[in-house]
Design an enzyme around this catalytic site. Structure first.
Site, short mmCIF file in Angstrom:
data_model
loop_
_atom_site.label_atom_id
_atom_site.label_comp_id
_atom_site.label_asym_id
_atom_site.label_seq_id
_atom_site.Cartn_x
_atom_site.Cartn_y
_atom_site.Cartn_z
N CYS A 181 0.84 -1.21 0.00
CA CYS A 181 0.00 0.00 0.00
C CYS A 181 0.87 1.25 0.00
O CYS A 181 1.41 1.66 1.03
CB CYS A 181 -0.93 0.00 1.21
N CYS A 219 -0.39 4.12 2.19
CA CYS A 219 -0.15 3.91 3.63
C CYS A 219 1.33 4.12 3.97
O CYS A 219 1.65 4.72 5.00
CB CYS A 219 -0.51 2.49 4.07
N ASP A 220 2.22 3.62 3.16
CA ASP A 220 3.62 3.52 3.58
C ASP A 220 4.61 4.36 2.77
O ASP A 220 5.79 4.43 3.14
CB ASP A 220 4.06 2.04 3.51
#
Ligand code: NDP
Length: 318
Positions: free
Chosen positions: A138, A141-142
């Protein structure tokens, strides 16, 4: 009623952000929800490290810890949370029949499906070893953790193209590993990707191994599947964007889905094609797939379930 058959007002299947949010709202609406967590209690976030984009945690939080917070909140408000796996369902009549662990039957007036989705992985041992330590599925997200660094992303669909351009804004360089000599993504996304100066596309290329120092990623070994030529890319992040599979197999016989298995809901609601069955989170969303959007639809599902039951109890007589 035998010990192995139980009647509940509201059954929640799955324990990610969508399921727990549905549980919080359903508890407060006095639906006395029962939740079965599934095999991966807490869902996909239990497999990530830092979460920095969930509102309410100004200093960020570890994924597993955040899911513990969700669990505590749902439990404190009265949700009956049980570890168990729903093995089959029968939505042919009311109340709905749901079999747990192949031996217990729940009769449910409403069912909230929040079984989520699972990222597809390449299947390499090194990918598992460094998951959460440089390997991620992701970018939204990261990606932030790789600001100013060089990263690689594998995949050539709309997700990979979108995530590569997202990463390109944060990172110095993005290698895009594409296994064929063309993209699967839409023309517009391909155009955007090709026109991003710091994305280098490696066509006909596959991943051999993710390299690391035992703690985190420090490279990736790739090979050209036409020439067999190998090379190592000097990267600290490796993103896998080869698709997701919604965890909806057991509902196939009953619930309307798109061709890839995502559950269809009535626009603007969480209602499925079956009366009293609602769906929230990644099981019905292949576009946003964020914890916060899943939580939002979890809230909607509990409100929809509560209103459905209220309307049944007090029908409006015309
Ligand atoms: P897709 O299934 O569309 O694409 C998967 C990609 O990963 C393909 O390019 C495929 O290669 C590649 N791939 C699969 N397995 C491997 C492997 N083992 N090794 C290397 N590469 C592999 O998934 P997406 O997640 O990209 O998209 C899912 C759906 O969601 C699509 O319908 C997409 O259009 C939609 N979507 C829409 C968005 C939007 O509208 N904004 C954003 C994101 C997704 P190959 O092409 O060779 O098969």
């Amino acid at each position: 009623m035998s010990e192995n058959i139980e009647h509940v007002k509201c059954l929640i299947i799955g324990s990610g952000p969508a399921g727990y949010t549905a549980a919080i709202y359903a508890s407060r609406a006095d639906l006395k929800p029962v939740m079965y967590t599934g095999m991966l209690a807490g869902g996909q976030l239990t497999q990530t490290t830092d979460v920095e984009n969930f509102p309410g945690y100004p200093n960020g939080i570890m994924g597993p810890e955040m899911m513990e917070d969700f669990r505590h909140q749902a439990h404190r408000l009265g949700t009956d949370i049980r570890f168990g796996y729903v093995s089959s369902v029968d939505f042919s009549s009311l109340p709905h029949k749901v079999v747990v662990d192949e031996n217990k039957t729940i009769l449910a007036d409403t069912v909230i499906i929040s079984t989520g989705a699972s990222a597809k992985w390449l299947g390499l041992e090194s990918e598992q070893k460094y998951s959460g330590f440089g390997v991620s599925a992701c970018a939204v997200c990261d990606g932030f953790f790789f600001k100013g660094q060089d990263v690689a992303i594998v995949g050539a669909g709309d997700t990979a193209a979108e995530e590569a351009t997202y990463l390109a804004k944060l990172c110095r360089k993005v290698y895009m590993i594409v296994r064929r000599d063309e993209f699967r993504a839409s023309k517009a996304m391909v155009h955007r990707t090709l026109n991003t100066h710091n994305i280098e596309i490696l066509y006909n290329t596959e991943t051999k191994e993710i390299l690391g120092d035992g703690q985190s990623v420090n490279g990736v070994s790739v090979f050209n599947n036409k020439t067999n030529e190998e090379r190592d890319l000097d990267v600290t992040g490796f993103f896998v964007a080869i698709g997701h599979s919604p965890n909806t197999e057991i509902f196939k016989e009953w619930i309307d889905m798109d061709e890839t298995g995502y559950i269809k809901t009535k626009p603007g609601s969480t209602q499925t094609n079956i009366e009293g069955v609602f769906c929230c989170g990644d099981a019905q969303d292949h576009i946003y797939r964020q914890a916060v959007t899943a939580a939002g639809t979890g809230c909607m599902a509990a409100i929809d379930a509560e209103r459905y039951l209220a309307a049944k109890e007090h029908p409006v007589i015309a």
